[in-house]
Motif scaffolding. Structure first.
Motif, PDB file in Angstrom:
ATOM      1  N   TYR A 128       0.847  -1.180   0.000  1.00  0.00           N
ATOM      2  CA  TYR A 128       0.000   0.000   0.000  1.00  0.00           C
ATOM      3  C   TYR A 128       0.885   1.234   0.000  1.00  0.00           C
ATOM      4  N   GLU A 159      -3.822   5.753   1.968  1.00  0.00           N
ATOM      5  CA  GLU A 159      -5.079   5.355   2.579  1.00  0.00           C
ATOM      6  C   GLU A 159      -6.059   4.957   1.484  1.00  0.00           C
ATOM      7  N   TYR A 183      -2.996   1.265   5.369  1.00  0.00           N
ATOM      8  CA  TYR A 183      -2.074   2.394   5.513  1.00  0.00           C
ATOM      9  C   TYR A 183      -2.229   3.059   6.878  1.00  0.00           C
TER      10      TYR A 183
END
Length: 188
Positions: free
Chosen positions: A54, A57, A92
């Motif tokens: 990742y 977000e 995240y």
């Protein structure tokens, strides 16, 4: 006695079973899986992208140990795969939370999108370290998770490695295993 009662009939889903459990235990009214750390995700049971990599977000979904597993030794068995303790979150934001205790933030170092969750210095005078503040809609849930863990898991009052000592006292004889800081925070 509570530990005996809560252990009766308990069946572990295993760590790998948590993602499929969330499709039943954590669906909101819109049919998306609750995200305890972000309000920008919309993962359905069929579109859930579990974490690997990742960058921001909203990239992927994660299994978050709301009581950091480093506090008890890092296992993903027993309490480490308890669906009441391990909750669905954005990967995240979960990484940003790290193993910091929950609290109320004064000086913000990081805020998730829409200021949904905060990371920064504690605003509560009894603890001055870094804390993670979940959104108001989940604070009661997290407090109940910690109370449940003390009632369910043997020796949970001793989950004091790292910042665990900010929350757990090491003794059931005072505050049922919580520090004054944690008891006041969770009751609030």
């Amino acid at each position: 006695n509570l530990r005996k009662i809560t252990a009766s009939g308990y069946k572990s889903l295993g760590y790998d079973g948590l993602y499929s459990a969330y499709t039943k235990t954590d669906l909101n009214e819109k049919g998306y899986i609750n995200d305890y750390y972000s309000n920008v995700t919309s993962w359905s049971a069929s579109s859930m992208k579990t974490c690997g990599n990742y960058k921001a977000e909203g990239d992927c979904f994660n299994r978050e140990h709301s009581i950091p597993k480093s506090w008890w030794g890092g296992t993903t068995s027993n309490q480490g795969c308890d669906v009441y303790i391990v909750v669905p979150t954005d990967g995240y934001v979960n990484n940003r939370r790290s193993a910091y205790p929950f609290g109320e933030v004064g000086n913000v170092k990081y805020a998730s999108k829409n200021n949904y969750c905060l990371l920064g210095e504690s605003s509560i005078s009894s603890y001055s370290g870094t804390v993670f503040e979940p959104n108001d809609e989940w604070k009661g849930d997290f407090a109940r998770i910690y109370f449940y863990a003390l009632a369910r898991w043997n020796n949970s009052e001793n989950w004091t490695s790292g910042d665990g000592s900010v929350v757990f006292s090491g003794s059931l004889s005072k505050n049922c295993g919580l520090t004054d800081y944690a008891l006041n925070l969770f009751l609030k």
